[in-house]
Write a protein that holds these residues in place. Sequence first.
Motif, PDB file in Angstrom:
ATOM      1  N   LYS A 160      84.058 -68.388 -26.325  1.00  0.00           N
ATOM      2  CA  LYS A 160      82.723 -68.750 -26.770  1.00  0.00           C
ATOM      3  C   LYS A 160      81.731 -68.249 -25.723  1.00  0.00           C
ATOM      4  O   LYS A 160      81.856 -68.541 -24.537  1.00  0.00           O
ATOM      5  N   GLN A 167      71.489 -67.473 -28.278  1.00  0.00           N
ATOM      6  CA  GLN A 167      72.449 -67.087 -29.316  1.00  0.00           C
ATOM      7  C   GLN A 167      73.864 -67.397 -28.829  1.00  0.00           C
ATOM      8  O   GLN A 167      74.184 -67.212 -27.660  1.00  0.00           O
ATOM      9  N   GLU A 169      78.108 -66.915 -29.651  1.00  0.00           N
ATOM     10  CA  GLU A 169      79.120 -66.122 -30.355  1.00  0.00           C
ATOM     11  C   GLU A 169      80.484 -66.733 -30.033  1.00  0.00           C
ATOM     12  O   GLU A 169      80.822 -66.935 -28.868  1.00  0.00           O
ATOM     13  N   LYS A 171      84.564 -66.149 -30.711  1.00  0.00           N
ATOM     14  CA  LYS A 171      85.629 -65.278 -31.209  1.00  0.00           C
ATOM     15  C   LYS A 171      86.919 -66.070 -31.159  1.00  0.00           C
ATOM     16  O   LYS A 171      87.292 -66.610 -30.121  1.00  0.00           O
ATOM     17  N   VAL A 177      84.948 -64.156 -36.172  1.00  0.00           N
ATOM     18  CA  VAL A 177      83.800 -64.172 -35.267  1.00  0.00           C
ATOM     19  C   VAL A 177      82.684 -64.950 -35.948  1.00  0.00           C
ATOM     20  O   VAL A 177      82.362 -64.690 -37.106  1.00  0.00           O
ATOM     21  N   VAL A 179      78.657 -66.266 -35.282  1.00  0.00           N
ATOM     22  CA  VAL A 179      77.459 -66.129 -34.455  1.00  0.00           C
ATOM     23  C   VAL A 179      76.419 -67.132 -34.939  1.00  0.00           C
ATOM     24  O   VAL A 179      76.179 -67.242 -36.143  1.00  0.00           O
TER      25      VAL A 179
END
Length: 192
Positions: A160, A167, A169, A171, A177, A179
């Motif tokens: 993370k 922002q 993200e 994974k 993924v 976002v």
Amino acid sequence: EEVERETAYPDGKVEKVLKNGCHLIFFPNGTWKKVSSDGKTITVTFFNGDVKQIMPDQTVIYYYADAKTTHTTYADGLEVLQFSNGQIEKHYPDGKKEIIFPDQTIKNLFTDGQEESILPDGTILRVQRDGSKTIEFNNGQRELHTAEFKRREYPDGTVKTVYVNGQQETKYISGRVRVKDKDGNVIMDTKL
């Protein structure tokens, strides 16, 4: 100890030679010096309560009475400071420093500007010269802090990242993924 001979000097200094061979020198300001019979150990007790000892191996131990701090300098150049709160600092001849805090946190300061702290719970914090930080937690998680982002890596492979603009993200090990924008709204999700 019995005094073998005593000499008073014009400057007010008094020297006593004991039968065991020790020399005691008393100065007018209240400081006094003891030299062992073999001349290899010297102790100076200063008028302010400080005490300096020079040992046969040339180790110098200095106790600062007001600060309740002991500063030991070894012949090889290692210096160890012991503070009244339990903190211990080791200053190595190569410039490295190790600090052991009262809570048992150990902090190493390296000559190249890097730092490493080992916390009592086993967490390790490393700071690079550029200011980036790596934190290794005892639960297997790892965190990287840079000027651009903070990233946490989990033992299951999930990563993370939170960027400076807010922002996020995430994974996942599966390849997914997700976002989110700075407000937490999902702006992309590649659910597989």
